[in-house]
Design a protein around this motif. Structure first.
Motif, PDB file in Angstrom:
ATOM      1  N   MET A   1      -6.792  25.302 -16.176  1.00 43.38           N
ATOM      2  CA  MET A   1      -7.800  24.476 -15.523  1.00 43.38           C
ATOM      3  C   MET A   1      -8.294  25.200 -14.266  1.00 43.38           C
ATOM      4  N   THR A   2      -9.591  25.383 -14.148  1.00 42.86           N
ATOM      5  CA  THR A   2     -10.188  26.044 -13.001  1.00 42.86           C
ATOM      6  C   THR A   2     -10.219  25.095 -11.815  1.00 42.86           C
ATOM      7  N   ARG A   3      -9.786  25.595 -10.690  1.00 41.35           N
ATOM      8  CA  ARG A   3      -9.793  24.805  -9.462  1.00 41.35           C
ATOM      9  C   ARG A   3     -11.151  24.963  -8.772  1.00 41.35           C
ATOM     10  N   HIS A   4     -11.593  23.912  -8.138  1.00 41.78           N
ATOM     11  CA  HIS A   4     -12.857  23.931  -7.401  1.00 41.78           C
ATOM     12  C   HIS A   4     -12.640  23.248  -6.049  1.00 41.78           C
ATOM     13  N   PRO A   5     -11.926  23.921  -5.132  1.00 38.58           N
ATOM     14  CA  PRO A   5     -11.639  23.282  -3.836  1.00 38.58           C
ATOM     15  C   PRO A   5     -12.897  22.917  -3.058  1.00 38.58           C
ATOM     16  N   HIS A   6     -13.967  23.699  -3.208  1.00 37.12           N
ATOM     17  CA  HIS A   6     -15.210  23.378  -2.512  1.00 37.12           C
ATOM     18  C   HIS A   6     -15.779  22.042  -3.003  1.00 37.12           C
ATOM     19  N   LEU A   7     -15.730  21.812  -4.317  1.00 35.37           N
ATOM     20  CA  LEU A   7     -16.203  20.533  -4.865  1.00 35.37           C
ATOM     21  C   LEU A   7     -15.300  19.392  -4.429  1.00 35.37           C
ATOM     22  N   ASP A   8     -14.000  19.640  -4.394  1.00 36.55           N
ATOM     23  CA  ASP A   8     -13.067  18.605  -3.920  1.00 36.55           C
ATOM     24  C   ASP A   8     -13.420  18.201  -2.488  1.00 36.55           C
ATOM     25  N   GLN A   9     -13.734  19.189  -1.651  1.00 33.90           N
ATOM     26  CA  GLN A   9     -14.087  18.908  -0.268  1.00 33.90           C
ATOM     27  C   GLN A   9     -15.424  18.168  -0.180  1.00 33.90           C
ATOM     28  N   LEU A  10     -16.415  18.599  -0.947  1.00 29.16           N
ATOM     29  CA  LEU A  10     -17.705  17.899  -0.954  1.00 29.16           C
ATOM     30  C   LEU A  10     -17.553  16.456  -1.415  1.00 29.16           C
ATOM     31  N   ALA A  11     -16.736  16.238  -2.443  1.00 29.28           N
ATOM     32  CA  ALA A  11     -16.515  14.873  -2.944  1.00 29.28           C
ATOM     33  C   ALA A  11     -15.863  14.011  -1.868  1.00 29.28           C
ATOM     34  N   GLY A  12     -14.879  14.557  -1.180  1.00 31.35           N
ATOM     35  CA  GLY A  12     -14.245  13.817  -0.087  1.00 31.35           C
ATOM     36  C   GLY A  12     -15.242  13.493   1.009  1.00 31.35           C
ATOM     37  N   ASN A  13     -16.083  14.466   1.332  1.00 30.94           N
ATOM     38  CA  ASN A  13     -17.125  14.228   2.342  1.00 30.94           C
ATOM     39  C   ASN A  13     -18.096  13.145   1.892  1.00 30.94           C
ATOM     40  N   LEU A  14     -18.473  13.173   0.604  1.00 29.19           N
ATOM     41  CA  LEU A  14     -19.403  12.154   0.113  1.00 29.19           C
ATOM     42  C   LEU A  14     -18.782  10.760   0.196  1.00 29.19           C
ATOM     43  N   PHE A  15     -17.537  10.617  -0.201  1.00 28.15           N
ATOM     44  CA  PHE A  15     -16.882   9.300  -0.088  1.00 28.15           C
ATOM     45  C   PHE A  15     -16.854   8.834   1.366  1.00 28.15           C
ATOM     46  N   HIS A  16     -16.546   9.743   2.262  1.00 27.49           N
ATOM     47  CA  HIS A  16     -16.473   9.410   3.684  1.00 27.49           C
ATOM     48  C   HIS A  16     -17.843   8.978   4.212  1.00 27.49           C
ATOM     49  N   VAL A  17     -18.857   9.790   3.989  1.00 29.23           N
ATOM     50  CA  VAL A  17     -20.197   9.500   4.501  1.00 29.23           C
ATOM     51  C   VAL A  17     -20.780   8.270   3.813  1.00 29.23           C
ATOM     52  N   PHE A  18     -20.583   8.154   2.512  1.00 28.69           N
ATOM     53  CA  PHE A  18     -21.132   7.007   1.784  1.00 28.69           C
ATOM     54  C   PHE A  18     -20.521   5.704   2.287  1.00 28.69           C
ATOM     55  N   SER A  19     -19.196   5.664   2.439  1.00 29.68           N
ATOM     56  CA  SER A  19     -18.552   4.422   2.870  1.00 29.68           C
ATOM     57  C   SER A  19     -18.958   4.061   4.295  1.00 29.68           C
ATOM     58  N   ARG A  20     -19.068   5.039   5.171  1.00 32.21           N
ATOM     59  CA  ARG A  20     -19.521   4.765   6.538  1.00 32.21           C
ATOM     60  C   ARG A  20     -20.966   4.290   6.538  1.00 32.21           C
ATOM     61  N   THR A  21     -21.797   4.877   5.679  1.00 29.27           N
ATOM     62  CA  THR A  21     -23.196   4.462   5.590  1.00 29.27           C
ATOM     63  C   THR A  21     -23.294   3.023   5.111  1.00 29.27           C
ATOM     64  N   GLU A  22     -22.542   2.705   4.071  1.00 31.29           N
ATOM     65  CA  GLU A  22     -22.609   1.339   3.543  1.00 31.29           C
ATOM     66  C   GLU A  22     -22.135   0.323   4.583  1.00 31.29           C
ATOM     67  N   TYR A  23     -21.082   0.668   5.320  1.00 30.59           N
ATOM     68  CA  TYR A  23     -20.643  -0.216   6.411  1.00 30.59           C
ATOM     69  C   TYR A  23     -21.762  -0.355   7.448  1.00 30.59           C
ATOM     70  N   ALA A  24     -22.351   0.768   7.847  1.00 29.55           N
ATOM     71  CA  ALA A  24     -23.394   0.748   8.876  1.00 29.55           C
ATOM     72  C   ALA A  24     -24.586  -0.088   8.442  1.00 29.55           C
ATOM     73  N   LEU A  25     -24.941  -0.017   7.167  1.00 31.34           N
ATOM     74  CA  LEU A  25     -26.052  -0.848   6.678  1.00 31.34           C
ATOM     75  C   LEU A  25     -25.721  -2.327   6.846  1.00 31.34           C
ATOM     76  N   LYS A  26     -24.541  -2.720   6.394  1.00 33.05           N
ATOM     77  CA  LYS A  26     -24.155  -4.131   6.492  1.00 33.05           C
ATOM     78  C   LYS A  26     -24.080  -4.581   7.946  1.00 33.05           C
ATOM     79  N   ALA A  27     -23.510  -3.735   8.816  1.00 41.36           N
ATOM     80  CA  ALA A  27     -23.306  -4.097  10.214  1.00 41.36           C
ATOM     81  C   ALA A  27     -24.614  -4.142  11.009  1.00 41.36           C
ATOM     82  N   SER A  28     -25.616  -3.378  10.587  1.00 38.77           N
ATOM     83  CA  SER A  28     -26.871  -3.304  11.341  1.00 38.77           C
ATOM     84  C   SER A  28     -27.956  -4.224  10.796  1.00 38.77           C
ATOM     85  N   GLY A  29     -27.610  -5.100   9.867  1.00 34.40           N
ATOM     86  CA  GLY A  29     -28.576  -6.074   9.364  1.00 34.40           C
ATOM     87  C   GLY A  29     -29.184  -5.744   8.023  1.00 34.40           C
ATOM     88  N   PHE A  30     -28.890  -4.581   7.476  1.00 38.25           N
ATOM     89  CA  PHE A  30     -29.366  -4.249   6.132  1.00 38.25           C
ATOM     90  C   PHE A  30     -28.343  -4.774   5.130  1.00 38.25           C
TER      91      PHE A  30
END
Length: 152
Positions: free
Chosen positions: A1-30
């Motif tokens: 199985m080929t490892r893709h640490p860069h993709l693992d890091q991007l996926a972690g970043n996306l989960f982090h940014v997405f969840s913070r964005t969704e919280y920010a939308l709810k908290a700011s009236g969206f």
């Protein structure tokens, strides 16, 4: 199985940014008002429509063009088999369509459409993840109340 640490890091970043964005939308009236705490992505899309129509950076312009030229597919079950289907969002807003595509990237990743211990199509996954991050960050930055909630 080929490892893709860069993709693992991007996926972690996306989960982090997405969840913070969704919280920010709810908290700011969206949000959808009283009841279940749900972000109103369409209202947010309409608030960033002008910025999406006239991207503020070459990176954002590239990300938007990528999504409209090669949008993420939707995972479906047909006859008991998993398939990918082209599914264009039905909306009159370019920004809304774009944010549906970004949420689709997140959903495909989170619900196992792109990763089940190894990356499916890593050469496609990398730009989808990278461009999703670019779009989310630009959209958050363009609405002061969302940016404040995101960083607060």
């Amino acid at each position: 199985m080929t490892r893709h640490p860069h993709l693992d890091q991007l996926a972690g970043n996306l989960f982090h940014v997405f969840s913070r964005t969704e919280y920010a939308l709810k908290a700011s009236g969206f949000n959808n008002g009283d009841g279940p705490a749900e972000a109103n992505w369409r209202a947010f899309a309409l608030a960033v429509e002008a910025m999406i129509a006239s991207p503020v950076s070459p990176e954002l312009k590239e990300a938007i063009e990528f999504f409209f030229n090669a949008p993420p597919k939707k995972q479906v079950i047909v006859g008991g088999a998993i398939r990918w289907e082209v599914s264009e969002p039905q909306t009159d807003s370019k920004a809304d369509k774009l944010l549906v595509y970004v949420r689709r990237v997140r959903n495909n990743l989170f619900h196992g459409g792109k990763f089940n211990g190894h990356w499916f199509e890593p050469e496609r996954s990398e730009p989808l993840l990278r461009h999703s991050l670019t779009i989310l960050r630009a959209c958050v930055k363009s609405v002061p109340s969302v940016q404040d909630a995101y960083h607060g």
